[in-house]
Design an enzyme around this catalytic site. Sequence first.
Site, PDB file in Angstrom:
ATOM      1  CD  GLU A 166     -73.957 120.133 -56.022  1.00 15.64           C
ATOM      2  OE1 GLU A 166     -73.346 120.969 -55.467  1.00 15.64           O
ATOM      3  OE2 GLU A 166     -75.587 120.408 -55.986  1.00 15.64           O
ATOM      4  CD  GLU A 355     -71.214 124.363 -56.686  1.00 16.34           C
ATOM      5  OE1 GLU A 355     -72.101 124.522 -55.812  1.00 16.34           O
ATOM      6  OE2 GLU A 355     -71.336 124.100 -57.909  1.00 16.34           O
TER       7      GLU A 355
END
Length: 457
Positions: A166, A355
């Site tokens: 991220e 995720e």
Amino acid sequence: MSKITFPKDFLWGVATASYQIEGAWKEDGKGESIWDRFSHIPKKVANGDTGDVACDHYHLYPEDVKLLKELGVKTYRLSISWPRIFPEGKGQPNEKGMEFYKNLIKLLVENDIKPAVTLYHWDLPQKLQDIGGWANREVVDYYEQYARYVFKELGDLVPIWITHNEPWVVSFIGNWEGRHAPGITDFSTALQVSHHLLLSHGKAVRAYREMGFEGEIGITLNLVPVYPDPSSHNEEDAAAAIRRDGFQNRWFLDPVFKGRYPADMINWYSKKVVVPVITQEDLDIISTPVDFLGINYYMPGYIKADPDAWPLELKHVFTGKDRTAMGWEIYPEGLYDLLVRLHKDYNGIKIMVTENGAAFNDIVNREGKVEDDNRLDFLYKHFIQAYRAIQDGVNLTGYYVWSFMDNFEWAEGYAKRFGITYVDYKTQKRIIKKSGHWYKEVIKNNGFEVQFEVGLR
């Protein structure tokens, strides 16, 4: 009722991150990270929580691997703490730190659990932040040195590598909004950070290739399917949604997969902030081919134009959908939309959901169980959308549930629980939740029974 079955070699897994679970924040020669520093600053983290102990995974990892084995996961995604390996961020490696990861990964392999290792999940050595952090181009080279050392030590044991987790969050939540470490609030700095993160990604991929390992390497991006505000139908909201997509998604996807930053965003930023100097050589490095794209999906984005919201002139709106304990709207169909769009726009790239999960207010009941039907329902509905995408040709090969266990949820501290395993932070007792027991059966059967739904076949 009908059963859906995923492809034969589909990888079912769970994920964690070093600072969120390990604890042992200054044991065995580990250096200080930016999250060690940030979490000890009053009022930065809910309830004054820190990751000093977290889930004490550093000491309890044998017990945790037994739990992973009990769940039957095929793969476990973990991250390495850079300051545990290089306390100063560079220089001499800390052998005790590497020993921990070697022991953990060897134990996973012995239990037929495929390790997937993330090199950077936000815990930058504080010593490197002291010289400017990711805004300093020197840190790109220090990251490459760190990556090369980790590859050398673990490359024969680890078949799946992720360079960064991220980078959007690292860049904009950490360096523009300041809600995460290092707590900087400057948009131009955030853009510079984003470019250096992507550059370091490309350098790590090249290093991995040069070193001749046979595994796979990619990057994980947190991506959001973006839609204009459904309550309005004007051009301004549609344009703002495209801009939000550029900010969140294309700013990271396009350099990696197309070798260029999106021109519309370069033009927009150039009118408002300082845009990084971007050379063709940098873009060539960033776009070094990867083996897969990891995506983290949690929520959709509904966007309305807002001229007063500098610098993007837009705001997120809520549409009345159910929300998780984080306040994030639940929209499983957004995962399908995202996967199909990525497949179409980025040449059928191999994708893994690295995720997906949800925080809810879990409690241990009088029988010592955690009956988290809301999380089970969340996963069930998202798995269906993943299956739909596969049926429609998307090259989706794996799915990591976030998270293996409750943990330190960054600025939320321990107030939010994402795990399919409950953690009592006072005793460190682990309890597999109802969602975890259900997920075990999904993995065992490589699928599950569903009510007939439109779009399934």
